[in-house]
Design a protein around this motif. Structure first.
Motif, mmCIF file in Angstrom:
data_model
loop_
_atom_site.group_PDB
_atom_site.id
_atom_site.type_symbol
_atom_site.label_atom_id
_atom_site.label_comp_id
_atom_site.label_asym_id
_atom_site.label_seq_id
_atom_site.Cartn_x
_atom_site.Cartn_y
_atom_site.Cartn_z
ATOM 1 N N UNK A 165 0.827 -1.194 0.000
ATOM 2 C CA UNK A 165 0.000 0.000 0.000
ATOM 3 C C UNK A 165 0.866 1.250 0.000
ATOM 4 N N UNK A 166 1.963 1.225 0.775
ATOM 5 C CA UNK A 166 2.868 2.366 0.821
ATOM 6 C C UNK A 166 3.465 2.631 -0.551
ATOM 7 N N UNK A 171 3.552 5.739 -5.630
ATOM 8 C CA UNK A 171 3.363 5.804 -7.073
ATOM 9 C C UNK A 171 2.248 6.786 -7.430
ATOM 10 N N UNK A 172 1.190 6.789 -6.644
ATOM 11 C CA UNK A 172 0.087 7.709 -6.893
ATOM 12 C C UNK A 172 0.537 9.155 -6.723
ATOM 13 N N UNK A 175 2.612 10.143 -9.735
ATOM 14 C CA UNK A 175 1.749 10.394 -10.888
ATOM 15 C C UNK A 175 1.026 11.730 -10.751
ATOM 16 N N UNK A 176 0.593 12.048 -9.542
ATOM 17 C CA UNK A 176 -0.075 13.324 -9.304
ATOM 18 C C UNK A 176 0.860 14.501 -9.585
ATOM 19 N N UNK A 177 2.107 14.380 -9.105
ATOM 20 C CA UNK A 177 3.073 15.453 -9.321
ATOM 21 C C UNK A 177 3.406 15.605 -10.793
#
Length: 238
Positions: A165-166, A171-172, A175-177
């Motif tokens: 989960x970490x 990774x999320x 991707x957001x950045x």
């Protein structure tokens, strides 16, 4: 198999000593299944024991498959049956819901003694009724969506899911950045494109000619450019 069992979409798999037909072990196992477990399984569950599997195939493979896929497992520790402990260990390693039961007077091995175990006595109606209440409560709790299985295995070895989960969260975030960066770059390009006509018009004719692609230059502009180069006023030389 009843109509209710046919429509059930969840499985309660029973791990217990079974023994051969006609033996005291089989008689005891049948009574536990009939008078205790079957009366306590939540609605919507189908109760399965290894000897009740009707599908063709290798029985050991089917048992392992049910240990892995069953929504909940009831493990009867009576008589310290080796097969039961082997199958229970697999279930613990899978970190899936399990409820332990044992006949009154039975000894729970040290390794799993800390795990809550429902004690039953088929010869005592009051004790059996109490065991039914405790088992029903335990099965409802263990089959709930918020239940987190606990066993010596889960205590000794933390679940790797937290690490996954970490990593997924990281990774999320990346991707957001990247998405934010892409939006910023796009905004800069838009602003630059909007400013380009003003900047272009501010250039001298010769500079504008040089910034344009060759295919966009007319013959007249080329002639003017050459003329300006050849006849450009010279600076006074002192």
């Amino acid at each position: 198999m009843t109509e209710k069992e046919n429509t059930a979409d969840k499985i309660c798999f029973v791990i217990s000593p079974i023994g051969d037909t006609g033996t005291p072990t089989r008689s005891h196992a049948d009574k536990v299944l009939k008078h205790l477990i079957s009366k306590c399984v939540p609605a919507g569950f189908k109760t399965i024991r290894a000897d009740k599997i009707s599908d063709p195939g290798i029985i050991t493979n089917q048992i392992i498959s049910l240990i892995e896929s069953a929504d909940i497992v009831v493990a009867d520790l009576t008589d310290s049956n080796p097969n039961v402990f082997y199958e229970l260990a697999i279930r613990h390693a899978l970190r899936k819901p399990t409820v332990q039961i044992i006949n009154a007077g039975g000894k729970i091995p040290f390794d799993i003694a800390a795990v809550r175990t429902v004690v039953y006595d088929l010869t005592d109606p009051d004790a059996l009724e109490m065991a039914q209440e405790q088992l029903a409560e335990a099965l409802i709790y263990a089959s709930g969506p918020s239940y987190k299985p606990e066993s010596p295995f889960t205590v000794a070895i933390p679940a790797p899911s937290s690490a996954r989960h970490t990593q997924k969260d990281q990774q999320s975030q990346i991707l957001d950045e990247l998405q934010k960066l892409a939006i910023r770059i796009q905004n800069i390009e838009i602003q630059t494109a909007r400013k380009l006509p003003t900047t272009y018009n501010a250039l001298s004719p010769d500079a504008r000619f040089m910034t344009r692609a060759p295919k966009d230059r007319t013959q007249a502009e080329l002639n003017d450019f050459v003329h300006n180069i050849l006849y450009r006023p010279k600076l006074d030389e002192d």
